[in-house]
Design an enzyme around this catalytic site. Structure first.
Site, PDB file in Angstrom:
ATOM      1  N   SER A 207     -46.676  29.370 -83.565  1.00 60.34           N
ATOM      2  CA  SER A 207     -46.465  28.532 -84.743  1.00 60.34           C
ATOM      3  C   SER A 207     -47.321  28.966 -85.917  1.00 60.34           C
ATOM      4  O   SER A 207     -46.918  28.804 -87.077  1.00 60.34           O
ATOM      5  CB  SER A 207     -46.755  27.064 -84.402  1.00 60.34           C
ATOM      6  OG  SER A 207     -46.602  26.245 -85.539  1.00 60.34           O
ATOM      7  N   GLU A 208     -48.493  29.513 -85.657  1.00 57.51           N
ATOM      8  CA  GLU A 208     -49.345  29.973 -86.752  1.00 57.51           C
ATOM      9  C   GLU A 208     -48.610  30.986 -87.626  1.00 57.51           C
ATOM     10  O   GLU A 208     -48.653  30.912 -88.858  1.00 57.51           O
ATOM     11  CB  GLU A 208     -50.629  30.584 -86.198  1.00 57.51           C
ATOM     12  CG  GLU A 208     -51.566  29.580 -85.575  1.00 57.51           C
ATOM     13  CD  GLU A 208     -52.854  30.220 -85.099  1.00 57.51           C
ATOM     14  OE1 GLU A 208     -53.896  29.540 -85.128  1.00 57.51           O
ATOM     15  OE2 GLU A 208     -52.817  31.409 -84.686  1.00 57.51           O
TER      16      GLU A 208
END
Length: 489
Positions: A207-208
């Site tokens: 997700s980063e």
């Protein structure tokens, strides 16, 4: 319908907003003088810095949930951290992460050319895992555990590889150990051991890159101010300095709670403390053993200037990441050569300190559930400052105007289970259906929300838990109305 919320953390505040929109009369009982739980500021001499969470992950989820709660996007500003952050290794090399995939590929080509294809495969498969995880688990509650054990859910779960650790999963993508660490250390965001935490939590590191790492201007704790303003506009009652010590029941319902020595009756009750501590005020909760998350030592600094040539977020690794993790999760001793996380938001936000000055936040993962006397660790803390100065922040000691330290002893005193800073640990049997749910017991009108409750830790995820709680209460009340209508007929 009158509802009492025990605890004014982010889960309790969001639950109150959702419920007040439906016309419920909501009262929040907060033991501290300020709302927010771990989402608050450390303030001194015109400086302020987030005490707890710093990184905003899943920004779109956070914005959507705030939209639903009535918080207009014009009232806050999310700033993309670009680069996302840098990881400094002991051999002097640095790996920097970016949201932009082309820039990331260039970084990999420069340092780890043999692992470029592995990274692209990690991203492609991560998108599939996120789609599965959101629909099958994040957006569902399992108060009725039977609803989890379906063929569809089990197939979805197996695709997330819960039987494998994140560290082992990263080995399937990256040949270089440095990258394996760079894409598994994110389990520490939720207090988990990368060498044992189930691979489904690899969604964090994915997700980063996919969604970015953001900063909420003014500090993450500004979110509490926005929620409190909205709650007051909805006539939600907020009571500070209120110590809830007991509950009374009749059959399978709670009837009242004891607050500062007085008994008060409500129709429904929501617990927003760290869930394992519910036993302290409600003896009828079934006993269950929990594993705490890791804890941390936090150093807060007020600086006479700003470091303009560093990234907002940085990781400074020790000589052996595996040794550090073993000391935190297995041998449970003061880490000898720990990895360090730093947060220097003054680079992108001049509202946190007097003009020309800055703030610095440092987090060191340490064990929970041990009898370490942190008041005697002055030399250890001095070694941390020495490493910060040597590896990332030159002349740091000269620039420090003040410093504050927070330890696991403070966390436990605040009410966090065994001093763990992130709720219960993200182990396999404390995740998904195995984690306490929004309706955690046989008592029909008792609900729970927070980092130790499904779907888990992290601010947007706890907010999602509040949404699940609201959905469960709506369902329960609809069913009760149908039953009452049938009875009257």
């Amino acid at each position: 319908m009158n509802i009492a919320i025990i605890g004014g953390g982010i889960g309790g505040l969001m639950s109150a907003l959702y419920l007040s929109q439906d016309g419920y009369q909501v009262t929040i009982y907060e033991k501290e003088e300020k709302l927010g739980g771990r989402l608050k500021y450390v303030e001194k001499n015109g400086f302020k810095i987030d005490e707890g969470p710093t990184i905003v992950l899943l920004p779109e989820m956070l914005q959507q949930l705030l939209d639903e709660a009535g918080i207009d996007r014009s009232r806050y500003e999310l700033l993309l951290c670009d680069p996302l952050y840098s990881i400094h290794y002991q051999d002097g090399s640095t790996y920097t992460k970016y949201k932009d995939i082309d820039r990331q590929i260039a970084e990999l080509k420069r340092q780890f050319p043999d692992d470029m294809n592995g990274f692209l495969r990690f991203m492609d498969e991560g998108r599939e895992r996120l789609s599965i995880g959101q629909s099958a688990f994040l957006q569902k509650s399992f108060s009725d555990s039977k609803s989890f054990w379906t063929n569809k859910n089990i197939k979805a779960l197996m695709k997330l590889k819960p039987y494998q650790s994140i560290q082992k999963l990263m080995k399937s993508y990256f040949q270089d150990e440095k990258l394996q660490i760079a894409y598994s250390l994110q389990t520490l965001y939720v207090g988990g051991n990368p060498f044992h935490t189930p691979a489904m939590y690899a969604l964090i590191s994915f997700s980063e890159h996919e969604h970015g790492v953001y900063y909420l201007k003014g500090g993450y704790a500004k979110l509490v101010q926005l929620l409190e303003e909205e709650l007051k506009s909805k006539n939600v009652t907020i009571k500070h300095g209120q110590n809830v010590t007991n509950m009374k029941t009749i059959d399978n319902k709670i009837t009242s709670l004891e607050v500062n020595g007085k008994w008060l009756e409500y129709d429904a009750f929501i617990f927003n403390g760290d869930y394992p501590t519910l036993q302290k005020i409600f003896k009828e909760v079934p006993k269950r053993s929990f594993v705490p998350s890791s804890s941390c030592v936090l150093l807060y600094f007020g600086l006479d200037s700003i470091y303009k040539d560093v990234n907002v977020h940085q990781f400074i690794l020790g000589n052996s990441f595996s040794t550090h993790m073993n000391e935190v999760f297995e041998s449970k001793v003061v880490p000898s050569d720990p990895s360090i996380y730093t947060f220097h938001p003054s680079i992108m936000d001049d509202t946190l300190a007097p003009k020309g000055k800055g703030v610095l936040y440092t987090l060191i993962p340490v064990p929970a559930n041990v009898s370490i006397d942190w008041s005697q660790q002055h030399n250890w803390i001095e070694r941390i400052i020495y490493r910060l100065e040597k590896q990332a922040f030159p002349q740091l000691r000269k620039r420090i105007e003040w410093m504050q330290v927070r330890t696991p002893n403070d966390a436990e005193h605040f009410g966090l289970f065994q001093g763990g800073n992130f709720g219960i640990a993200p182990t396999l049997f404390q995740s998904g259906v195995f984690r306490p749910q929004v309706k955690p017991t046989k008592f029909e009108n008792l609900y729970a929300v927070g980092a130790s409750v499904h779907p888990g830790g992290g601010i947007p995820i706890v907010m999602q838990g509040a949404k699940l709680l609201h959905e469960q209460m709506t369902k329960d009340n609809t069913n009760n109305e149908v039953k009452n209508h049938a009875y009257l007929k």
